[in-house]
Design a protein around this motif. Structure first.
Motif, PDB file in Angstrom:
ATOM      1  N   LYS A 196      39.582  30.199  53.587  1.00 19.12           N
ATOM      2  CA  LYS A 196      40.294  31.213  54.432  1.00 19.12           C
ATOM      3  C   LYS A 196      41.049  32.319  53.416  1.00 19.12           C
ATOM      4  CE  LYS A 196      40.618  29.067  58.702  1.00 19.12           C
ATOM      5  NZ  LYS A 196      39.215  29.137  59.027  1.00 19.12           N
ATOM      6  N   LYS A 197      40.259  32.638  52.292  1.00 17.87           N
ATOM      7  CA  LYS A 197      40.834  33.649  51.412  1.00 17.87           C
ATOM      8  C   LYS A 197      40.142  34.768  51.579  1.00 17.87           C
ATOM      9  CE  LYS A 197      42.871  30.356  49.246  1.00 17.87           C
ATOM     10  NZ  LYS A 197      44.454  30.192  48.799  1.00 17.87           N
ATOM     11  N   ARG A 198      40.984  35.655  51.322  1.00 19.38           N
ATOM     12  CA  ARG A 198      40.815  37.298  51.661  1.00 19.38           C
ATOM     13  C   ARG A 198      39.982  37.697  50.505  1.00 19.38           C
ATOM     14  NH1 ARG A 198      45.411  40.688  52.849  1.00 19.38           N
ATOM     15  NH2 ARG A 198      43.577  42.281  53.297  1.00 19.38           N
ATOM     16  N   PHE A 199      40.151  37.576  49.460  1.00 23.54           N
ATOM     17  CA  PHE A 199      39.519  37.926  48.205  1.00 23.54           C
ATOM     18  C   PHE A 199      39.118  36.892  47.109  1.00 23.54           C
ATOM     19  CE2 PHE A 199      43.481  40.414  49.421  1.00 23.54           C
ATOM     20  CZ  PHE A 199      42.856  41.714  49.790  1.00 23.54           C
ATOM     21  N   LEU A 200      38.003  37.183  46.679  1.00 20.89           N
ATOM     22  CA  LEU A 200      37.313  36.552  45.476  1.00 20.89           C
ATOM     23  C   LEU A 200      37.549  37.240  44.351  1.00 20.89           C
ATOM     24  CD1 LEU A 200      35.970  33.707  44.586  1.00 20.89           C
ATOM     25  CD2 LEU A 200      33.769  34.736  45.338  1.00 20.89           C
ATOM     26  N   LYS A 201      38.209  36.727  43.285  1.00 19.56           N
ATOM     27  CA  LYS A 201      38.437  37.590  42.158  1.00 19.56           C
ATOM     28  C   LYS A 201      37.758  37.371  41.120  1.00 19.56           C
ATOM     29  CE  LYS A 201      42.969  39.423  43.766  1.00 19.56           C
ATOM     30  NZ  LYS A 201      44.348  39.366  43.218  1.00 19.56           N
ATOM     31  N   LEU A 202      37.020  38.409  40.297  1.00 17.49           N
ATOM     32  CA  LEU A 202      36.711  38.003  38.928  1.00 17.49           C
ATOM     33  C   LEU A 202      37.406  38.445  37.904  1.00 17.49           C
ATOM     34  CD1 LEU A 202      33.821  37.240  37.650  1.00 17.49           C
ATOM     35  CD2 LEU A 202      33.122  39.418  37.901  1.00 17.49           C
ATOM     36  N   TYR A 203      37.567  37.798  36.747  1.00 14.62           N
ATOM     37  CA  TYR A 203      38.307  37.969  35.788  1.00 14.62           C
ATOM     38  C   TYR A 203      37.531  38.917  34.895  1.00 14.62           C
ATOM     39  CZ  TYR A 203      40.912  37.531  31.200  1.00 14.62           C
ATOM     40  OH  TYR A 203      41.764  37.710  30.089  1.00 14.62           O
ATOM     41  N   ASP A 243      46.158  34.300  49.571  1.00 12.36           N
ATOM     42  CA  ASP A 243      45.020  35.207  49.987  1.00 12.36           C
ATOM     43  C   ASP A 243      44.090  35.307  48.856  1.00 12.36           C
ATOM     44  OD1 ASP A 243      46.287  36.953  47.986  1.00 12.36           O
ATOM     45  OD2 ASP A 243      46.353  38.673  49.644  1.00 12.36           O
ATOM     46  N   SER A 244      44.248  34.907  47.686  1.00 13.23           N
ATOM     47  CA  SER A 244      42.980  35.183  46.836  1.00 13.23           C
ATOM     48  C   SER A 244      42.632  33.971  45.984  1.00 13.23           C
ATOM     49  CB  SER A 244      43.700  36.030  45.634  1.00 13.23           C
ATOM     50  OG  SER A 244      44.016  37.564  46.394  1.00 13.23           O
ATOM     51  N   ILE A 245      41.406  33.760  45.427  1.00 14.30           N
ATOM     52  CA  ILE A 245      40.738  32.679  44.839  1.00 14.30           C
ATOM     53  C   ILE A 245      40.009  33.246  43.518  1.00 14.30           C
ATOM     54  CG2 ILE A 245      39.023  32.109  46.145  1.00 14.30           C
ATOM     55  CD1 ILE A 245      39.505  29.051  45.690  1.00 14.30           C
ATOM     56  N   TRP A 246      40.033  32.823  42.423  1.00 18.41           N
ATOM     57  CA  TRP A 246      39.415  33.472  41.188  1.00 18.41           C
ATOM     58  C   TRP A 246      38.136  32.606  41.155  1.00 18.41           C
ATOM     59  CZ3 TRP A 246      41.151  37.572  38.320  1.00 18.41           C
ATOM     60  CH2 TRP A 246      42.547  38.172  38.794  1.00 18.41           C
ATOM     61  N   LEU A 247      37.000  33.262  40.680  1.00 16.86           N
ATOM     62  CA  LEU A 247      35.953  32.570  40.013  1.00 16.86           C
ATOM     63  C   LEU A 247      36.016  32.242  38.704  1.00 16.86           C
ATOM     64  CD1 LEU A 247      32.870  32.231  41.014  1.00 16.86           C
ATOM     65  CD2 LEU A 247      32.273  34.126  39.618  1.00 16.86           C
ATOM     66  N   GLY A 248      35.775  31.017  38.417  1.00 16.15           N
ATOM     67  CA  GLY A 248      36.249  30.424  37.191  1.00 16.15           C
ATOM     68  C   GLY A 248      34.621  30.071  36.498  1.00 16.15           C
ATOM     69  N   TRP A 249      34.847  29.882  35.289  1.00 12.78           N
ATOM     70  CA  TRP A 249      33.376  29.575  34.561  1.00 12.78           C
ATOM     71  C   TRP A 249      32.200  29.468  35.482  1.00 12.78           C
ATOM     72  CZ3 TRP A 249      35.504  30.818  30.480  1.00 12.78           C
ATOM     73  CH2 TRP A 249      36.724  30.542  29.870  1.00 12.78           C
ATOM     74  N   TYR A 250      31.343  30.592  35.221  1.00 12.94           N
ATOM     75  CA  TYR A 250      30.330  30.811  36.037  1.00 12.94           C
ATOM     76  C   TYR A 250      29.226  30.939  34.951  1.00 12.94           C
ATOM     77  CZ  TYR A 250      26.743  32.954  38.915  1.00 12.94           C
ATOM     78  OH  TYR A 250      25.626  33.644  39.528  1.00 12.94           O
ATOM     79  N   CYS A 251      28.255  30.071  35.023  1.00 17.72           N
ATOM     80  CA  CYS A 251      26.904  30.214  34.085  1.00 17.72           C
ATOM     81  C   CYS A 251      25.885  29.262  34.311  1.00 17.72           C
ATOM     82  CB  CYS A 251      27.595  30.062  32.468  1.00 17.72           C
ATOM     83  SG  CYS A 251      28.034  28.155  32.315  1.00 17.72           S
ATOM     84  N   VAL A 252      24.840  29.634  33.826  1.00 17.04           N
ATOM     85  CA  VAL A 252      23.516  28.771  34.002  1.00 17.04           C
ATOM     86  C   VAL A 252      22.933  28.854  32.353  1.00 17.04           C
ATOM     87  CG1 VAL A 252      21.308  28.589  34.890  1.00 17.04           C
ATOM     88  CG2 VAL A 252      23.038  29.515  36.266  1.00 17.04           C
ATOM     89  N   GLU A 253      22.718  27.714  32.018  1.00 19.98           N
ATOM     90  CA  GLU A 253      21.996  27.424  30.996  1.00 19.98           C
ATOM     91  C   GLU A 253      20.733  28.381  30.739  1.00 19.98           C
ATOM     92  OE1 GLU A 253      19.670  24.136  28.068  1.00 19.98           O
ATOM     93  OE2 GLU A 253      21.186  23.393  29.643  1.00 19.98           O
ATOM     94  N   GLU A 254      20.538  28.906  29.576  1.00 19.46           N
ATOM     95  CA  GLU A 254      19.544  30.203  29.256  1.00 19.46           C
ATOM     96  C   GLU A 254      18.227  29.506  29.674  1.00 19.46           C
ATOM     97  OE1 GLU A 254      18.181  33.373  26.112  1.00 19.46           O
ATOM     98  OE2 GLU A 254      19.741  31.891  25.604  1.00 19.46           O
TER      99      GLU A 254
END
Length: 121
Positions: free
Chosen positions: A114-121, A80-91
């Motif tokens: 169909k994920k219920r949760f998007l998780k952030l570490y 039911d969950s998926i995690w946000l991985g390496w999220y960035c934009v060059e400065e």
């Protein structure tokens, strides 16, 4: 600006961007981009980090990788969950709504899966 799946052709650029933004990475974390597109690396990294799946996309602007976003599933909560991985934009490219486009893309992809949760570490 376009968003496309991470590929071998753009892997070095993506690693350079990620490493410039996230400076303190474990050995396993440093291998995650490679593992997302290379089966040879993936089994070790997947086991070390207890991952079920791992996928990354890059933002291309003026034929350059300027942004990165990923989604990964952990073995313990992948149904039911998926995690946000390496999220960035060059400065130098911040303020152009690239980050918003990447996060919107990640949210829509999680919904399609169909994920219920998007998780952030």
């Amino acid at each position: 600006m376009t968003i496309e799946p991470l590929s071998f052709d753009r892997l070095e650029e993506a690693n350079t961007l990620r490493n410039s933004v996230f400076k303190y990475l474990s050995v396993a974390e440093k291998k995650t981009l490679d593992a997302s597109i290379d089966a040879q690396h993936s089994s070790i990294v997947f086991k070390q980090l207890a991952l079920q799946s791992l996928e990354y996309w890059i933002a291309i602007y003026e034929n350059k990788v300027v942004g990165l976003v990923g989604l990964y599933e952990e073995t313990t909560d992948h149904e039911d969950s998926i995690w946000l991985g390496w999220y960035c934009v060059e400065e130098k490219y911040r303020g152009l709504a690239i980050g918003k486009a990447l996060i919107d893309f990640a949210i829509q992809t999680a919904k399609k899966r169909k994920k219920r949760f998007l998780k952030l570490y």
